[in-house]
Design a protein around this motif. Structure first.
Motif, short mmCIF file in Angstrom:
data_model
loop_
_atom_site.label_atom_id
_atom_site.label_comp_id
_atom_site.label_asym_id
_atom_site.label_seq_id
_atom_site.Cartn_x
_atom_site.Cartn_y
_atom_site.Cartn_z
N LYS A 102 0.34 -1.20 0.03
CA LYS A 102 0.32 0.09 0.20
C LYS A 102 1.12 1.08 0.20
CE LYS A 102 -4.18 2.34 0.74
NZ LYS A 102 -5.21 2.84 -0.83
N PHE A 138 0.95 5.84 0.06
CA PHE A 138 0.05 7.06 0.07
C PHE A 138 1.05 7.54 -0.34
CE2 PHE A 138 -1.24 4.36 3.77
CZ PHE A 138 -2.82 4.32 3.55
N ARG A 197 -6.56 -2.33 7.60
CA ARG A 197 -7.87 -2.15 7.02
C ARG A 197 -7.23 -2.56 5.69
NH1 ARG A 197 -9.44 3.59 8.20
NH2 ARG A 197 -8.63 3.75 6.10
N LEU A 235 -9.56 -5.73 6.06
CA LEU A 235 -11.07 -5.38 6.29
C LEU A 235 -11.49 -4.59 5.22
CD1 LEU A 235 -10.73 -4.35 9.90
CD2 LEU A 235 -11.93 -6.65 9.04
N GLY A 236 -11.43 -4.44 3.97
CA GLY A 236 -11.62 -3.41 2.54
C GLY A 236 -11.67 -1.76 3.08
N LEU A 237 -11.21 -1.68 4.05
CA LEU A 237 -11.59 0.05 3.99
C LEU A 237 -10.38 0.65 3.44
CD1 LEU A 237 -11.88 0.00 7.72
CD2 LEU A 237 -13.52 0.50 6.75
N ALA A 238 -8.94 0.00 3.06
CA ALA A 238 -8.25 0.64 2.28
C ALA A 238 -8.14 -0.65 1.60
CB ALA A 238 -6.74 0.87 2.76
N ARG A 239 -7.71 -0.09 -0.36
CA ARG A 239 -7.38 -0.52 -0.69
C ARG A 239 -6.08 -0.65 -1.50
NH1 ARG A 239 -10.57 -1.05 -6.13
NH2 ARG A 239 -12.20 -0.27 -4.98
N TYR A 284 -12.09 -9.28 1.62
CA TYR A 284 -13.33 -8.90 2.85
C TYR A 284 -14.41 -8.46 1.66
CZ TYR A 284 -15.15 -7.14 6.85
OH TYR A 284 -16.50 -6.86 8.20
N ARG A 285 -14.45 -7.39 1.10
CA ARG A 285 -15.79 -6.98 0.61
C ARG A 285 -16.74 -8.16 -0.21
NH1 ARG A 285 -14.55 -0.80 -1.83
NH2 ARG A 285 -16.47 -0.79 -2.03
N PRO A 301 -20.79 -10.11 7.01
CA PRO A 301 -18.97 -10.62 7.20
C PRO A 301 -18.93 -10.28 9.02
CG PRO A 301 -19.04 -7.82 6.12
CD PRO A 301 -20.45 -8.23 5.97
N VAL A 312 -10.48 -1.65 14.62
CA VAL A 312 -9.92 -1.29 14.16
C VAL A 312 -9.36 0.39 14.73
CG1 VAL A 312 -8.83 -0.26 11.51
CG2 VAL A 312 -10.42 -1.76 11.73
N ALA A 349 -13.98 5.32 15.96
CA ALA A 349 -15.13 4.93 15.09
C ALA A 349 -16.39 4.63 15.62
CB ALA A 349 -15.13 3.55 14.33
#
Lengths: 301, 244
Positions: free
Chosen positions: A9, A11, A45, A48-52, A65-66, A71, A79, A83
């Motif tokens: 990942k 950024f 993340r 959990l599919g929160l970040a690609r 996950y998605r 789920p 996380v 939240a």
């Protein structure tokens, strides 16, 4: 089972997770360790599919996950203890999550009892302490009685009693055959909790080893003898690294206590003390991550 | 699954105070301004025009719908609650659709009840030859357009919330689109000003747009719907693509 395959990942200009390949197995607590900013949260993340992911894949129970339907019944996650909407009550927060996965409302009361938030279930969560927020997050993770748990720094902000409670909870869940991945930047928290360790530094995998192995790798033997110089020579001949300690004992690396005793016997040297020295996990961890700390405080001049 | 998502969205929206504040303000503004407008109008030649006057309050009330719709999404992102919500429901478009359905249904219900109350006010307070009948097709169309307009403003606002994830940004842009720019363009006048005003998503109930350039109602409704669906579609697309 959580599988990461070449997970990366990026950024903008910063590589947060760098080509991470790991399998998190069921039936044991896997400690996910690394200094602040080493990529633990970003990895979770991505799982959990929160970040690609920029490259590579992350799957839970064999699928991304998605793609999981309902789920919460398969995977529970903590996380971020923040939240949550501060204006909602703990009960409403959990009820909205439960309903979204078709879980009955009574399940909310059950997890609220389990984490010990009964007294404040109908208070707005905006007034919660960090520790209460962690308990609420753990309650959300347990809503669907999932077979996989990912908890990011779950004991942050908990009191000693709470830390012990989390430790026993995680060990119990793993003993039931569930997959438990729990992150921390503090090695001492892991010492009595994790069976297996995955250590990250600057987004890269530094170690993926059983706890015992990490500790054993830097284990040493302490031996005391009235004829220390003779024993030291015999031990070096047998291939060990030997260092004298300030109190006159010898620190031996490279041989286990049994071999050290045999060498002493063969050399006809009396032994007054023979101890296996297990380093603290903290020391083993610092040795591993020493060069990988992302944010290091400067030393005072 | 869909029913679960709708129930969850209802729990989520009903458990924050802002939803109930918006509801209260909407009722006071729409009913109060409508009643005043009806009371200030002694007579009208047509029943649907008398009703349209009584619906004046919705011109201001739509600002509340903008806040309600934007907050339905932006409050989740602003507080970090979206992380928990989207871990529970990783099918993000379905999550946004359920949220939209619940908040739009709430706006529709409130607007329908309030619009009928305003029509009753017109019937009681405004002298119209033949009286104001609530079953008059022209009156019914005016009321129906009001409800449709309210739903579309709400959908537009939810879309802006998903697009910008920021309450300030979403509410600001939403208010500019439905409340500020249409009259500004109309006042600027000329062919371009009028066209711009007609192309903006102003809430239109009847032939006279509130503070905007007049537009035939089917065109006005189509413009409003195009804006709402475009904003919502872009919001859903970005929600699917971006990291949370």
């Amino acid at each position: 089972m959580i599988e990461l395959d070449g997970l990366t990942k990026v950024f903008r200009d910063r590589v947060a997770v760098d080509d991470l390949t790991v399998r998190v197995e069921p039936g044991r607590v896997t400690g996910f360790l690394g200094p602040n900013g080493s990529g633990k949260t970003t990895t979770m993340r991505c799982v959990l599919g929160l970040a690609r992911p920029t490259a590579g894949t992350a799957t839970v129970l064999g699928v991304p996950y998605r793609r999981l339907d309902r789920p919460l019944l398969r995977v529970g996650a903590l996380v971020d203890p923040r939240a949550r909407h501060p204006g909602r009550t703990a009960h409403a927060h959990l009820l909205a999550l439960a309903r979204s996965n078709g879980l009955p409302g009574r399940r909310v009361a059950e997890v609220v009892d389990l984490v010990g938030l009964e007294a404040v279930a109908y208070d707005r969560v905006g007034g919660f302490s960090l520790g209460m927020g962690q308990r609420l997050g753990i309650a959300a993770a347990l809503l669907g009685d999932p077979e996989v748990l990912l908890l990011d720094e779950p004991v942050n902000g908990l009191d000693p009693e709470g830390i012990r409670w989390v430790r026993e909870l995680l060990r119990g869940l793993a003993a039931e055959g569930r997959t438990v991945l729990v992150s921390s930047h503090l090695m001492s928290e892991m010492e009595d909790t994790a069976d297996h360790l995955v250590v990250l530094g600057r987004g890269r995998l530094l170690a993926d080893v059983p706890m015992a192995e990490l500790l054993g790798a830097s284990a040493a033997v302490r031996v005391r003898s009235p004829r220390a110089p003779l024993l030291a020579t015999a031990l070096r001949t047998a291939g060990a690294r030997v260092q004298p300690e300030p109190d006159g004992a010898l620190r031996v690396e490279g041989l286990d206590p049994r071999a050290v005793g045999d060498v002493a016997f063969a050399a006809g040297v009396p032994v007054h003390e023979l101890t296996r020295v297990v380093p603290s996990l903290e020391a083993a961890y610092l040795a591993l991550t020493g060069g990988e700390v992302e944010f290091r405080a400067g030393s005072p001049r | 699954m869909t029913a679960d998502l709708l129930r969850s969205a209802w729990t989520r929206l009903g458990s924050v105070r802002s939803t109930w504040w918006c509801t209260a303000v909407y009722v006071v503004v729409a009913a109060g301004a409508g009643w005043l407008a009806a009371a200030g109008t002694t007579s009208s030649t047509r029943a649907d025009v008398a009703v349209a006057v009584a619906l004046t309050g919705f011109g201001f009330g739509q600002l509340v719908l903008v806040v309600l719709g934007v907050l339905a999404v932006s409050a989740e992102f602003g507080t970090g609650s979206a992380v928990a919500a989207l871990v529970a429901v990783p099918r993000r478009t379905a999550w946004l659709a359920a949220t939209t359905a619940v908040v739009a249904a709430w706006a529709a219900l409130l607007t329908a009840v309030l619009a009928v109350a305003c029509a009753v006010a017109a019937r009681v307070l405004v002298a119209v030859p033949g009286g104001v009948s609530l079953t008059d097709p022209a009156v019914l169309r005016t009321l129906g357009l009001q409800v449709a307009g309210a739903v579309l403003v709400t959908v537009l606002a939810v879309g802006l919330g998903a697009l910008l994830r920021s309450t300030a940004g979403g509410v600001g842009l939403g208010m500019a689109l439905v409340f500020v720019l249409p009259p500004v363009c109309a006042l600027a006048g000329g062919r371009w000003g009028t066209a711009a005003s007609q192309a903006l998503p102003a809430l239109r109930a009847g032939e006279d747009a509130f503070l905007a350039a007049a537009t035939p109602w089917p065109v006005g409704l189509a413009v409003m719907a195009a804006w709402a669906l475009t904003a919502w579609g872009l919001g859903a697309l970005l929600l699917e693509r971006r990291d949370v």
